[in-house]
Design a protein around this motif. Sequence first.
Motif, PDB file in Angstrom:
ATOM      1  N   ILE A 206       0.839  -1.204   0.000  1.00 14.92           N
ATOM      2  CA  ILE A 206       0.000   0.000   0.000  1.00 14.92           C
ATOM      3  C   ILE A 206       0.872   1.251   0.000  1.00 14.92           C
ATOM      4  O   ILE A 206       1.732   1.409   0.873  1.00 14.92           O
ATOM      5  CB  ILE A 206      -0.924   0.036   1.241  1.00 14.92           C
ATOM      6  CG1 ILE A 206      -1.657  -1.290   1.410  1.00 14.92           C
ATOM      7  CG2 ILE A 206      -1.916   1.201   1.131  1.00 14.92           C
ATOM      8  CD1 ILE A 206      -2.426  -1.396   2.724  1.00 14.92           C
ATOM      9  N   PRO A 207       0.664   2.165  -0.934  1.00 14.63           N
ATOM     10  CA  PRO A 207       1.408   3.425  -0.911  1.00 14.63           C
ATOM     11  C   PRO A 207       1.148   4.184   0.391  1.00 14.63           C
ATOM     12  O   PRO A 207       0.016   4.198   0.899  1.00 14.63           O
ATOM     13  CB  PRO A 207       0.842   4.184  -2.113  1.00 14.63           C
ATOM     14  CG  PRO A 207       0.328   3.131  -3.019  1.00 14.63           C
ATOM     15  CD  PRO A 207      -0.191   2.050  -2.116  1.00 14.63           C
ATOM     16  N   LEU A 208       2.186   4.768   0.910  1.00 18.29           N
ATOM     17  CA  LEU A 208       2.092   5.476   2.202  1.00 18.29           C
ATOM     18  C   LEU A 208       2.764   6.835   2.067  1.00 18.29           C
ATOM     19  O   LEU A 208       3.889   6.932   1.584  1.00 18.29           O
ATOM     20  CB  LEU A 208       2.777   4.631   3.283  1.00 18.29           C
ATOM     21  CG  LEU A 208       2.760   5.162   4.715  1.00 18.29           C
ATOM     22  CD1 LEU A 208       2.796   3.992   5.713  1.00 18.29           C
ATOM     23  CD2 LEU A 208       3.897   6.119   5.018  1.00 18.29           C
ATOM     24  N   PHE A 209       2.047   7.874   2.481  1.00 20.14           N
ATOM     25  CA  PHE A 209       2.549   9.241   2.395  1.00 20.14           C
ATOM     26  C   PHE A 209       2.640   9.791   3.814  1.00 20.14           C
ATOM     27  O   PHE A 209       1.667   9.754   4.571  1.00 20.14           O
ATOM     28  CB  PHE A 209       1.585  10.076   1.550  1.00 20.14           C
ATOM     29  CG  PHE A 209       2.065  11.466   1.255  1.00 20.14           C
ATOM     30  CD1 PHE A 209       3.265  11.697   0.598  1.00 20.14           C
ATOM     31  CD2 PHE A 209       1.294  12.568   1.610  1.00 20.14           C
ATOM     32  CE1 PHE A 209       3.692  12.984   0.309  1.00 20.14           C
ATOM     33  CE2 PHE A 209       1.707  13.858   1.318  1.00 20.14           C
ATOM     34  CZ  PHE A 209       2.921  14.060   0.668  1.00 20.14           C
ATOM     35  N   SER A 210       3.814  10.306   4.156  1.00 14.66           N
ATOM     36  CA  SER A 210       4.057  10.749   5.530  1.00 14.66           C
ATOM     37  C   SER A 210       4.043  12.271   5.610  1.00 14.66           C
ATOM     38  O   SER A 210       4.727  12.946   4.829  1.00 14.66           O
ATOM     39  CB  SER A 210       5.436  10.211   5.952  1.00 14.66           C
ATOM     40  OG  SER A 210       5.962  10.945   7.018  1.00 14.66           O
ATOM     41  N   VAL A 211       3.256  12.788   6.551  1.00 12.00           N
ATOM     42  CA  VAL A 211       3.224  14.247   6.784  1.00 12.00           C
ATOM     43  C   VAL A 211       3.341  14.516   8.287  1.00 12.00           C
ATOM     44  O   VAL A 211       3.211  13.599   9.102  1.00 12.00           O
ATOM     45  CB  VAL A 211       1.928  14.902   6.240  1.00 12.00           C
ATOM     46  CG1 VAL A 211       1.788  14.659   4.751  1.00 12.00           C
ATOM     47  CG2 VAL A 211       0.692  14.417   6.984  1.00 12.00           C
ATOM     48  N   TYR A 212       3.551  15.773   8.627  1.00  7.06           N
ATOM     49  CA  TYR A 212       3.561  16.148  10.040  1.00  7.06           C
ATOM     50  C   TYR A 212       2.166  15.973  10.642  1.00  7.06           C
ATOM     51  O   TYR A 212       1.150  16.054   9.938  1.00  7.06           O
ATOM     52  CB  TYR A 212       3.952  17.619  10.208  1.00  7.06           C
ATOM     53  CG  TYR A 212       5.423  17.899  10.084  1.00  7.06           C
ATOM     54  CD1 TYR A 212       6.330  17.299  10.952  1.00  7.06           C
ATOM     55  CD2 TYR A 212       5.904  18.794   9.126  1.00  7.06           C
ATOM     56  CE1 TYR A 212       7.689  17.571  10.849  1.00  7.06           C
ATOM     57  CE2 TYR A 212       7.258  19.066   9.024  1.00  7.06           C
ATOM     58  CZ  TYR A 212       8.147  18.451   9.881  1.00  7.06           C
ATOM     59  OH  TYR A 212       9.478  18.721   9.779  1.00  7.06           O
ATOM     60  N   HIS A 213       2.127  15.831  11.962  1.00  4.41           N
ATOM     61  CA  HIS A 213       0.847  15.824  12.669  1.00  4.41           C
ATOM     62  C   HIS A 213       0.305  17.259  12.707  1.00  4.41           C
ATOM     63  O   HIS A 213       1.078  18.204  12.921  1.00  4.41           O
ATOM     64  CB  HIS A 213       1.042  15.307  14.097  1.00  4.41           C
ATOM     65  CG  HIS A 213      -0.240  14.958  14.783  1.00  4.41           C
ATOM     66  ND1 HIS A 213      -1.102  15.922  15.264  1.00  4.41           N
ATOM     67  CD2 HIS A 213      -0.812  13.769  15.046  1.00  4.41           C
ATOM     68  CE1 HIS A 213      -2.154  15.324  15.811  1.00  4.41           C
ATOM     69  NE2 HIS A 213      -2.001  14.014  15.688  1.00  4.41           N
ATOM     70  N   PRO A 214      -1.004  17.452  12.520  1.00  3.56           N
ATOM     71  CA  PRO A 214      -1.543  18.824  12.574  1.00  3.56           C
ATOM     72  C   PRO A 214      -1.208  19.555  13.874  1.00  3.56           C
ATOM     73  O   PRO A 214      -1.016  20.775  13.858  1.00  3.56           O
ATOM     74  CB  PRO A 214      -3.055  18.613  12.435  1.00  3.56           C
ATOM     75  CG  PRO A 214      -3.192  17.332  11.691  1.00  3.56           C
ATOM     76  CD  PRO A 214      -2.031  16.482  12.123  1.00  3.56           C
ATOM     77  N   ALA A 215      -1.115  18.839  14.995  1.00  2.00           N
ATOM     78  CA  ALA A 215      -0.785  19.501  16.260  1.00  2.00           C
ATOM     79  C   ALA A 215       0.589  20.163  16.174  1.00  2.00           C
ATOM     80  O   ALA A 215       0.809  21.226  16.761  1.00  2.00           O
ATOM     81  CB  ALA A 215      -0.823  18.492  17.413  1.00  2.00           C
ATOM     82  N   ALA A 216       1.506  19.544  15.437  1.00  2.00           N
ATOM     83  CA  ALA A 216       2.841  20.143  15.270  1.00  2.00           C
ATOM     84  C   ALA A 216       2.728  21.422  14.448  1.00  2.00           C
ATOM     85  O   ALA A 216       3.438  22.402  14.703  1.00  2.00           O
ATOM     86  CB  ALA A 216       3.779  19.145  14.608  1.00  2.00           C
TER      87      ALA A 216
END
Length: 199
Positions: free
Chosen positions: A147-157
């Motif tokens: 499964i393709p996975l895209f990593s981003v920051y957490h909105p809280a950060a």
Amino acid sequence: MIEYKNLVEKINNCTNCCLGYKRTKAVPGEGSFSSDIFLTGEAPGYYEDQSGKPFVGRAGQLLDKLLESINLSRKDVYITNLLKCRPPNNRDPLPDEINACGDYLKEQLEMISPKLIVTLGRYPLTRFLPNRTLANSRGRLMKYKNIPLFSVYHPAAGLRNGNIMAILKNDFTKIPEIMERLNVAKNKDIQTDSQLNLF
Ligand code: SF4
């Protein structure tokens, strides 16, 4: 979906880790079962614990805006967390808790069967890809199993730091393009950022 209702019931009654004895409400997750996009954060916070819904505090409001910015709403995606119960004082999840809750995440992933996993922050990224860090993986398209996975920051950060907010907003703008490329590619064996020539 009976299967899903059973899963929610299991989560709501779960005491597989100590957080089950401290929660107000478990927060299984919510959204579309036929969604192509599966977002996962770290753990419920105060407002999530009170309501039983994921991402309803300030970070959740930001997540709504980020989704709106790419013409999506909560109804178009599925949202959950690694942990389904709030850690005291919003402390970081402990490895034992992540492991104890892991089967629920796995079951959700199997039921939703998304085209793309979006990890919000460090903990969900390393749950799926233990050797990765946000520093070397944020904003990149990778794969978890098939499964393709895209990593981003957490909105809280993003709420805590203006620079991170700008990066987070920019990373979200990549999601429609990723989905478009994935829909064209169809063959899940060629779904990485370099192979799709995305970034
Ligand atoms: S955090 Fe997960 S494993 Fe722990 S009690 Fe809640 S549902 Fe069960």
